[in-house]
Design an enzyme around this catalytic site. Structure first.
Site, PDB file in Angstrom:
ATOM      1  N   HIS A  39      22.399   5.083   2.821  1.00 10.48           N
ATOM      2  CA  HIS A  39      22.019   6.609   3.078  1.00 10.48           C
ATOM      3  C   HIS A  39      23.105   7.012   3.882  1.00 10.48           C
ATOM      4  O   HIS A  39      23.530   6.457   5.003  1.00 10.48           O
ATOM      5  CB  HIS A  39      20.810   6.974   3.451  1.00 10.48           C
ATOM      6  N   ARG A  87      21.399   4.474  -7.450  1.00  4.69           N
ATOM      7  CA  ARG A  87      20.047   5.291  -7.630  1.00  4.69           C
ATOM      8  C   ARG A  87      20.403   6.742  -7.505  1.00  4.69           C
ATOM      9  O   ARG A  87      20.882   7.202  -6.323  1.00  4.69           O
ATOM     10  CB  ARG A  87      18.883   4.783  -6.663  1.00  4.69           C
ATOM     11  N   GLU A 117      19.551  17.934  -4.474  1.00  2.00           N
ATOM     12  CA  GLU A 117      20.110  16.727  -3.913  1.00  2.00           C
ATOM     13  C   GLU A 117      21.237  16.210  -4.489  1.00  2.00           C
ATOM     14  O   GLU A 117      21.589  16.639  -5.659  1.00  2.00           O
ATOM     15  CB  GLU A 117      19.248  15.597  -3.700  1.00  2.00           C
ATOM     16  N   LYS A 121       0.817  -5.746   4.878  1.00  2.39           N
ATOM     17  CA  LYS A 121       0.893  -6.597   5.900  1.00  2.39           C
ATOM     18  C   LYS A 121       1.000  -6.212   7.471  1.00  2.39           C
ATOM     19  O   LYS A 121       0.719  -6.807   8.371  1.00  2.39           O
ATOM     20  CB  LYS A 121       2.223  -7.270   6.044  1.00  2.39           C
ATOM     21  N   GLN A 164      11.292  11.871   2.644  1.00  2.00           N
ATOM     22  CA  GLN A 164      11.525  13.255   3.316  1.00  2.00           C
ATOM     23  C   GLN A 164      11.811  14.076   2.044  1.00  2.00           C
ATOM     24  O   GLN A 164      10.990  15.012   1.481  1.00  2.00           O
ATOM     25  CB  GLN A 164      12.429  13.359   4.195  1.00  2.00           C
ATOM     26  N   HIS A 167      19.488   1.802   3.065  1.00  2.00           N
ATOM     27  CA  HIS A 167      18.382   2.715   2.596  1.00  2.00           C
ATOM     28  C   HIS A 167      17.437   2.219   1.333  1.00  2.00           C
ATOM     29  O   HIS A 167      16.312   2.541   1.485  1.00  2.00           O
ATOM     30  CB  HIS A 167      18.894   4.122   2.321  1.00  2.00           C
ATOM     31  N   ARG A 180      25.619   9.472  -3.186  1.00  3.41           N
ATOM     32  CA  ARG A 180      25.540   8.910  -2.079  1.00  3.41           C
ATOM     33  C   ARG A 180      26.426   7.855  -1.717  1.00  3.41           C
ATOM     34  O   ARG A 180      26.999   7.692  -0.643  1.00  3.41           O
ATOM     35  CB  ARG A 180      23.852   8.204  -1.984  1.00  3.41           C
ATOM     36  N   SER A 196       0.683  -1.142   0.021  1.00  2.62           N
ATOM     37  CA  SER A 196      -0.013  -0.206   0.291  1.00  2.62           C
ATOM     38  C   SER A 196       0.803   1.171  -0.100  1.00  2.62           C
ATOM     39  O   SER A 196       0.407   2.213   0.744  1.00  2.62           O
ATOM     40  CB  SER A 196      -0.897   0.009   1.228  1.00  2.62           C
ATOM     41  N   TYR A 252       7.491   7.702   4.929  1.00  2.20           N
ATOM     42  CA  TYR A 252       8.550   8.330   5.491  1.00  2.20           C
ATOM     43  C   TYR A 252       9.395   8.931   4.482  1.00  2.20           C
ATOM     44  O   TYR A 252      10.436   9.666   4.970  1.00  2.20           O
ATOM     45  CB  TYR A 252       9.363   7.249   6.306  1.00  2.20           C
ATOM     46  N   ASP A 267      10.033  -9.002   1.113  1.00  4.40           N
ATOM     47  CA  ASP A 267       9.307 -10.097   0.730  1.00  4.40           C
ATOM     48  C   ASP A 267       9.130 -10.310  -0.746  1.00  4.40           C
ATOM     49  O   ASP A 267       8.930 -11.487  -1.034  1.00  4.40           O
ATOM     50  CB  ASP A 267       7.851  -9.987   1.486  1.00  4.40           C
TER      51      ASP A 267
HETATM   52  C1  LIG Z   1      13.287   7.362   5.342  1.00  2.49           C
HETATM   53  C2  LIG Z   1      13.391   7.162   3.881  1.00  2.49           C
HETATM   54  C3  LIG Z   1      13.214   8.341   2.993  1.00  2.49           C
HETATM   55  C4  LIG Z   1      13.324   8.313   1.468  1.00  2.49           C
HETATM   56  N1  LIG Z   1      13.181   9.400   0.833  1.00  2.49           N
HETATM   57  C5  LIG Z   1      12.932   9.348  -0.364  1.00  2.49           C
HETATM   58  C6  LIG Z   1      12.663  10.661  -1.078  1.00  2.49           C
HETATM   59  O1  LIG Z   1      12.944  11.810  -0.731  1.00  2.49           O
HETATM   60  N2  LIG Z   1      12.486  10.452  -2.515  1.00  2.49           N
HETATM   61  C7  LIG Z   1      12.485   9.269  -3.104  1.00  2.49           C
HETATM   62  O2  LIG Z   1      12.399   9.072  -4.447  1.00  2.49           O
HETATM   63  N3  LIG Z   1      12.353   8.017  -2.453  1.00  2.49           N
HETATM   64  C8  LIG Z   1      12.903   8.281  -1.080  1.00  2.49           C
HETATM   65  N4  LIG Z   1      12.840   7.035  -0.339  1.00  2.49           N
HETATM   66  C9  LIG Z   1      12.463   5.776  -1.038  1.00  2.49           C
HETATM   67  C10 LIG Z   1      11.344   5.738  -1.223  1.00  2.49           C
HETATM   68  O3  LIG Z   1      10.454   6.068  -0.200  1.00  2.49           O
HETATM   69  C11 LIG Z   1      10.900   4.193  -1.606  1.00  2.49           C
HETATM   70  O4  LIG Z   1      11.612   3.689  -2.430  1.00  2.49           O
HETATM   71  C12 LIG Z   1       9.376   3.829  -2.178  1.00  2.49           C
HETATM   72  O5  LIG Z   1       8.413   4.760  -0.999  1.00  2.49           O
HETATM   73  C13 LIG Z   1       8.927   2.654  -2.183  1.00  2.49           C
HETATM   74  O6  LIG Z   1       7.488   2.593  -2.607  1.00  2.49           O
HETATM   75  P1  LIG Z   1       6.694   1.229  -2.905  1.00  2.49           P
HETATM   76  O7  LIG Z   1       5.464   1.486  -3.272  1.00  2.49           O
HETATM   77  O8  LIG Z   1       7.588   0.466  -3.574  1.00  2.49           O
HETATM   78  O9  LIG Z   1       6.998   0.559  -1.478  1.00  2.49           O
HETATM   79  P2  LIG Z   1       6.618   1.033   0.020  1.00  2.49           P
HETATM   80  O10 LIG Z   1       6.060   2.417   0.240  1.00  2.49           O
HETATM   81  O11 LIG Z   1       7.838   0.745   1.010  1.00  2.49           O
HETATM   82  O12 LIG Z   1       5.174  -0.084   0.419  1.00  2.49           O
HETATM   83  C14 LIG Z   1       5.389  -1.244   0.574  1.00  2.49           C
HETATM   84  C15 LIG Z   1       4.157  -2.121   1.015  1.00  2.49           C
HETATM   85  O13 LIG Z   1       4.301  -3.475   0.761  1.00  2.49           O
HETATM   86  C16 LIG Z   1       3.730  -4.038   1.936  1.00  2.49           C
HETATM   87  N5  LIG Z   1       4.288  -5.408   1.851  1.00  2.49           N
HETATM   88  C17 LIG Z   1       5.551  -5.774   2.176  1.00  2.49           C
HETATM   89  N6  LIG Z   1       5.584  -7.105   2.095  1.00  2.49           N
HETATM   90  C18 LIG Z   1       4.316  -7.696   1.968  1.00  2.49           C
HETATM   91  C19 LIG Z   1       3.707  -8.852   2.264  1.00  2.49           C
HETATM   92  N7  LIG Z   1       4.736  -9.874   2.020  1.00  2.49           N
HETATM   93  N8  LIG Z   1       2.368  -8.944   2.385  1.00  2.49           N
HETATM   94  C20 LIG Z   1       1.766  -7.989   2.457  1.00  2.49           C
HETATM   95  N9  LIG Z   1       2.157  -6.696   2.126  1.00  2.49           N
HETATM   96  C21 LIG Z   1       3.640  -6.476   2.145  1.00  2.49           C
HETATM   97  C22 LIG Z   1       4.010  -3.360   3.200  1.00  2.49           C
HETATM   98  O14 LIG Z   1       3.267  -3.514   4.186  1.00  2.49           O
HETATM   99  C23 LIG Z   1       3.726  -1.660   2.588  1.00  2.49           C
HETATM  100  O15 LIG Z   1       2.344  -1.489   2.511  1.00  2.49           O
HETATM  101  C24 LIG Z   1      12.870   6.786   0.810  1.00  2.49           C
HETATM  102  C25 LIG Z   1      12.823   5.898   1.674  1.00  2.49           C
HETATM  103  C26 LIG Z   1      12.921   6.027   3.297  1.00  2.49           C
HETATM  104  C27 LIG Z   1      12.864   4.624   4.096  1.00  2.49           C
END
Ligand SMILES: Cc1cc2nc3c(=O)[nH]c(=O)nc-3n(C[C@H](O)[C@H](O)[C@H](O)COP(=O)(O)OP(=O)(O)OC[C@H]3O[C@@H](n4cnc5c(N)ncnc54)[C@H](O)[C@@H]3O)c2cc1C
Length: 566
Positions: free
Chosen positions: A241, A383, A112, A34, A46, A348, A287, A12, A44, A220
């Site tokens: 990071h 990246r 950045e 999950k 930023q 990170h 980075r 999500s 999260y 996962d």
């Molecule tokens: C602190 C922080 C700061 C960041 N800052 C930036 C930024 O400024 N700019 C940028 O471009 N990127 C940034 N990133 C990276 C970026 O946030 C992530 O790469 C991106 O949000 C990933 O999105 P996603 O939808 O792929 O996964 P996520 O947003 O991590 O969502 C993963 C989802 O999968 C679910 N999930 C996982 N495994 C399972 C399972 N087995 N069963 C059911 N559900 C599951 C989780 O519960 C969650 O809902 C940052 C990351 C962090 C941690």
């Protein structure tokens, strides 16, 4: 079957929600997540989202910065696609209500590391939260979307289409038809059937002891896709990071790169700036360069951390530009307007992942991977900051278009018989008196990865790490079936497998490139200008603790490691 949808979206975050909103126009969508629905890395984030809006900027410059960061391994046609369609995806967000900071009518664009122009759109220093909230609000009000919290996906349902001719067994493509999912609140395992399954499970930072990632980031999707037979690539490229807050009471708190973008300087405990020793771009170098510089400083001095100093910047500006960082640090006794911020590097971002094409399709039919768990070819060996939220949106959009085109024909296919797993998960093990095994192995794996497979690697440490992880996985295989299925156990199996895959990829690459730095092979070698591709070992059994049927002949499962030439 009770749980039957057109689209099963696992995750999500920005990838899952963006896809779900667009795909809901053509069919029913289940989003499973999950933990609580907002518990994602996206929430999260930023710094912000990189895209070309500046007067002095161009697609060509953003492309070039991305290619420079990727150190030879980016797929240029994918970089081009992401950069050129980026502004449209940003406009999608604005249209549904995301409010980026503006100066007058124009976006306020931050800078950045590795970016040659200001191009980071942001909502103060809580961009991810702003994006996640708007996307989630929209998903919650869509009648075609159902959200299942506290549902952890264990494995995929894969149908193997094969043809027999005489004694010859000809293998055709596998099709993904759904997933086995543990409802952790009800302690039940269910089968969900779907016409398309979208892995949007995010990163794998929790494989390492120190990480900026939230607890859900246990890789996962990588483990699930690998077990199902999909191809993965470039897992050796883990981004550390440079600046996570170093404080005993702060878990995973990041000090955004945008702080250095606004003039923050890295200093040692004597107040000496040190980045000029390492790179002409100093504090705004890529980075990997900054993280290695900090690692070297800490190893040379024996200090536990270095410091990020913004005390020369105006206090009111800091409070307005970085309210979240300012407040959080102050609550821990660090007034960033006066005190240097103690920081250390932390795992990170996973640059590698499940191989996809430009529509997000994996090597398994009807299985897509989007967001951080995917390897699209955008990031290469490193990246570029703030390219990941952009990538997630671009590929979620492309996947939704691809699925929408095909959904009618998919609906006409008959659904195969699927085992109904709706049994008490607790019945699957004989007792829970060995939970200590789970806690111990979690800690062991994360320390092992931090110490042996971290920012700076050696052949010897990698070989030792491989021995350890193989041993741990054998122990898990032997003992875990006796323990009732629970999310800690499931995640332990995932991090153990992902750790092994990271190590195997790192062992294979005999050079230093991008994020992979091995002191025994310190130079870049163009013989290695290729992706490290990993696929399931034919001899390995599925790790899933729920029934997982396959009629695929083992000999068709492909090789362990190969390389995708560029
Ligand atoms: C602190 C922080 C700061 C960041 N800052 C930036 C930024 O400024 N700019 C940028 O471009 N990127 C940034 N990133 C990276 C970026 O946030 C992530 O790469 C991106 O949000 C990933 O999105 P996603 O939808 O792929 O996964 P996520 O947003 O991590 O969502 C993963 C989802 O999968 C679910 N999930 C996982 N495994 C399972 C399972 N087995 N069963 C059911 N559900 C599951 C989780 O519960 C969650 O809902 C940052 C990351 C962090 C941690």
């Amino acid at each position: 079957m009770k749980n039957q949808f057109d689209y099963l979206v696992i995750g999500s975050g920005i990838a899952g929600l963006t896809f779900a909103l667009k795909a809901a126009r053509s069919g029913s969508v289940a989003i499973v997540t999950k933990k609580e629905r907002l518990e994602t890395s996206t929430n999260y984030a930023q710094g912000g989202i990189a895209s070309v809006f500046g007067q002095d900027d161009s697609f060509g410059l953003h492309v070039q910065d991305t290619l420079d960061a990727g150190d030879g391994l980016c797929h240029p046609e994918i970089v081009d696609l992401v950069v050129r369609t980026g502004p449209e995806r940003i406009r999608d967000l604005v249209e549904i209500g995301v409010q980026f900071n503006r100066t007058g009518n124009n976006f306020d664009l931050g800078r950045e590391g590795g970016h040659s122009r200001n191009r980071i759109l942001h909502a103060q220093d809580m961009t991810g939260k702003a994006v996640e909230k708007v996307l989630m609000d929209a998903a919650e009000s869509s009648p075609n979307i159902t959200i299942f919290e506290h549902h952890i996906v264990l494995d995929l349902v894969i149908q193997h289409h094969s043809m027999k001719t005489g004694s010859l067994y000809l293998h055709q493509r596998d099709i993904c038809r759904g997933a086995y999912i543990l409802d952790t609140a009800a302690d039940q395992v269910h089968t969900f059937a779907a016409n398309a399954v979208l892995l949007c499970t995010g990163g794998a930072g929790k494989v390492y002891l120190y990480t900026s990632n939230p607890d859900v980031a246990t890789g996962d999707g990588l483990a699930i896709a690998y077990r199902a037979g999909a191809k993965l690539a470039n897992l050796e490229f883990v981004q550390f990071h440079p600046t996570c807050l170093y404080h005993p009471a702060a878990k995973n708190f990041l000090i955004s790169e945008a702080v250095r973008g606004e003039g923050g300087r890295l200093i040692d405990r004597h107040g000496r700036a040190f980045m000029e020793k390492y790179h002409p771009m100093k504090d705004l170098a890529f980075r990997d360069v900054v993280a290695r510089a900090i690692d070297t400083e800490m190893k040379t001095t024996g200090d536990d951390c270095v410091f990020l100093d913004v005390s020369h910047l105006d206090a009111e500006f800091l409070k307005a530009r970085f309210p979240n960082i300012y407040r959080t640090c102050l609550s821990l006794g660090v007034d960033i307007a006066k005190d240097p911020i103690p920081v250390v590097p932390a795992a990170h971002y996973m640059c590698g992942g499940i191989i996809t094409n430009s529509s997000g399709q994996t090597t398994i039919q009807n299985l897509y991977a989007l967001g951080e768990c995917a390897c699209t070819g955008l990031h290469g060996a490193n990246r570029l900051a703030s390219n990941s939220l952009l990538e997630a949106m671009v590929f979620a959009h492309a996947a939704a278009q691809d699925c929408t085109r095909q959904i009618e024909s998919w609906r006409n296919r008959s659904l195969p018989d699927m085992p109904d797993c709706s049994e008490k998960a607790a019945n699957q093990g004989s007792g829970n008196n060995e939970m200590v095994l789970i806690a111990h192995n979690w800690d062991f794996i994360r320390r092992l990865m931090w110490n042996y497979v971290g920012i700076v690697r050696t052949d010897k440490r990698l070989a030792l790490a491989l021995n350890h992880i193989v041993q741990i996985r054998m122990e898990l295989k032997e003992h875990m079936p006796k323990i009732p299925v629970n999310s800690d156990l499931v995640e332990l199996q995932q991090i153990a497998l992902v750790a092994e895959l990271i190590i195997r990829c790192a062992v294979k690459r005999k050079e230093s490139r991008g994020l992979h730095f091995n002191v025994d092979h310190p130079a870049k070698d163009d013989a290695w200008l290729k992706d490290t591709v990993v696929k399931k070992n034919p001899a390995e059994e599925f790790l899933s603790t729920v029934p997982f049927k396959t009629d695929e002949p083992a000999s068709d499962r492909g090789q362990v490691l190969s390389f995708r030439h560029r």
